[in-house]
Design a protein around this motif. Sequence first.
Motif, PDB file in Angstrom:
ATOM      1  N   PRO A   1       0.797  -1.229   0.000  1.00 38.07           N
ATOM      2  CA  PRO A   1       0.000   0.000   0.000  1.00 38.07           C
ATOM      3  C   PRO A   1       0.831   1.281   0.000  1.00 38.07           C
ATOM      4  O   PRO A   1       0.460   2.256  -0.662  1.00 38.07           O
ATOM      5  CB  PRO A   1      -0.836  -0.131   1.283  1.00 38.07           C
ATOM      6  CG  PRO A   1      -0.994  -1.605   1.454  1.00 38.07           C
ATOM      7  CD  PRO A   1       0.304  -2.191   1.001  1.00 38.07           C
ATOM      8  N   ALA A   2       1.944   1.311   0.710  1.00 43.72           N
ATOM      9  CA  ALA A   2       2.758   2.531   0.775  1.00 43.72           C
ATOM     10  C   ALA A   2       3.291   2.925  -0.595  1.00 43.72           C
ATOM     11  O   ALA A   2       3.542   4.112  -0.858  1.00 43.72           O
ATOM     12  CB  ALA A   2       3.916   2.336   1.749  1.00 43.72           C
TER      13      ALA A   2
ATOM     14  N   ASP B   1       1.604   2.731  -3.321  1.00 48.39           N
ATOM     15  CA  ASP B   1       0.521   3.438  -4.011  1.00 48.39           C
ATOM     16  C   ASP B   1       0.581   4.925  -3.683  1.00 48.39           C
ATOM     17  O   ASP B   1       0.389   5.782  -4.543  1.00 48.39           O
ATOM     18  CB  ASP B   1      -0.843   2.898  -3.583  1.00 48.39           C
ATOM     19  CG  ASP B   1      -1.082   1.475  -4.040  1.00 48.39           C
ATOM     20  OD1 ASP B   1      -0.273   0.973  -4.848  1.00 48.39           O
ATOM     21  OD2 ASP B   1      -2.062   0.877  -3.587  1.00 48.39           O
ATOM     22  N   LYS B   2       0.821   5.221  -2.414  1.00 48.00           N
ATOM     23  CA  LYS B   2       0.816   6.615  -1.957  1.00 48.00           C
ATOM     24  C   LYS B   2       2.032   7.371  -2.458  1.00 48.00           C
ATOM     25  O   LYS B   2       1.957   8.569  -2.757  1.00 48.00           O
ATOM     26  CB  LYS B   2       0.767   6.641  -0.429  1.00 48.00           C
ATOM     27  CG  LYS B   2      -0.483   5.992   0.157  1.00 48.00           C
ATOM     28  CD  LYS B   2      -0.415   5.936   1.682  1.00 48.00           C
ATOM     29  CE  LYS B   2      -1.628   5.213   2.249  1.00 48.00           C
ATOM     30  NZ  LYS B   2      -1.555   5.094   3.728  1.00 48.00           N
ATOM     31  N   ASP B   3       3.161   6.684  -2.545  1.00 45.63           N
ATOM     32  CA  ASP B   3       4.397   7.318  -3.010  1.00 45.63           C
ATOM     33  C   ASP B   3       5.142   6.341  -3.900  1.00 45.63           C
ATOM     34  O   ASP B   3       5.813   5.427  -3.419  1.00 45.63           O
ATOM     35  CB  ASP B   3       5.266   7.709  -1.817  1.00 45.63           C
ATOM     36  CG  ASP B   3       6.564   8.394  -2.244  1.00 45.63           C
ATOM     37  OD1 ASP B   3       6.760   8.602  -3.464  1.00 45.63           O
ATOM     38  OD2 ASP B   3       7.377   8.719  -1.355  1.00 45.63           O
TER      39      ASP B   3
ATOM     40  N   THR C   1       8.614   5.015  -3.182  1.00 46.87           N
ATOM     41  CA  THR C   1       8.890   4.152  -2.038  1.00 46.87           C
ATOM     42  C   THR C   1       9.620   2.895  -2.504  1.00 46.87           C
ATOM     43  O   THR C   1       9.147   2.199  -3.405  1.00 46.87           O
ATOM     44  CB  THR C   1       7.589   3.749  -1.328  1.00 46.87           C
ATOM     45  OG1 THR C   1       6.922   4.921  -0.875  1.00 46.87           O
ATOM     46  CG2 THR C   1       7.865   2.838  -0.143  1.00 46.87           C
TER      47      THR C   1
ATOM     48  N   ARG D   1      -6.026  -6.962  -0.027  1.00 46.42           N
ATOM     49  CA  ARG D   1      -6.249  -5.967   1.028  1.00 46.42           C
ATOM     50  C   ARG D   1      -7.590  -6.148   1.730  1.00 46.42           C
ATOM     51  O   ARG D   1      -8.288  -5.180   2.066  1.00 46.42           O
ATOM     52  CB  ARG D   1      -6.112  -4.557   0.461  1.00 46.42           C
ATOM     53  CG  ARG D   1      -4.771  -4.337  -0.248  1.00 46.42           C
ATOM     54  CD  ARG D   1      -4.552  -2.926  -0.706  1.00 46.42           C
ATOM     55  NE  ARG D   1      -3.351  -2.843  -1.538  1.00 46.42           N
ATOM     56  CZ  ARG D   1      -2.876  -1.720  -2.047  1.00 46.42           C
ATOM     57  NH1 ARG D   1      -3.499  -0.567  -1.827  1.00 46.42           N
ATOM     58  NH2 ARG D   1      -1.773  -1.746  -2.788  1.00 46.42           N
TER      59      ARG D   1
END
Length: 231
Positions: free
Chosen positions: A42-43, A45-47, A50, A105
């Motif tokens: 998931p992280a 997706d946000k950045d 990463t 998820r």
Amino acid sequence: MKPIASAACAALVLFAGAALPAADTLPLFNGRDLSGWHIDVPAMDKDPATPSPFLVRDGHLVSLAKPGGHIITDATHANYRLTVEYRFAGVPGNCGVLVHVSTPRALYGMFPRSIEAQLMHENAGDFWCIALDITTPDMETRRGPKADWGVDGKKLRRIRNLTDNSEKPPGEWNTLVIECLADQVKVWVNGDLVNHGYACQATSGQIALQAEGSEVEFRRVDLTPITTLTD
């Protein structure tokens, strides 16, 4: 090794059957790259910058533990024996191998619907039910009060393994074998039968490795189809 309780032992005999693996074993990890797998973190997706917690190093598939997520096979599998050789690269801690993986998820916005075979140090072979249930012998003793069983975050999802001290000392290689046959799932750690579930709500799915808690190296992830049942 702690002995299996007599009631559980009797139930294991009841549900035991000899499964014959096919001659051909399929390496799911080729030792060079992550072909045949995709990453769900998931992280990332946000950045998008990463770094992935999964990489290949010195011929090993490595889970760096953070950020949390999973590496998942592209293919779906049923009726197989999965052999995984793993070790904690540093301080031993948490990780897991997931079978019958489907909906991404499904729990806590990260864990896919699946049955997890726990790799956590000193708890290897526990089942964790992730939006998917399974039954074991002597389950109330190993899972807790029946009224609290469930597959979401508010329920008792852990089913403790049958043995202690099946793992090798930290830093040494362990062998985890998971046999998925019809609605049954069996788990061995270094040759000890440590869990046996039946009436699983799924009989097929993808396979996943976790990034969660501690750095783990995998040097072997092999799948052998099971083609024949005998008494």
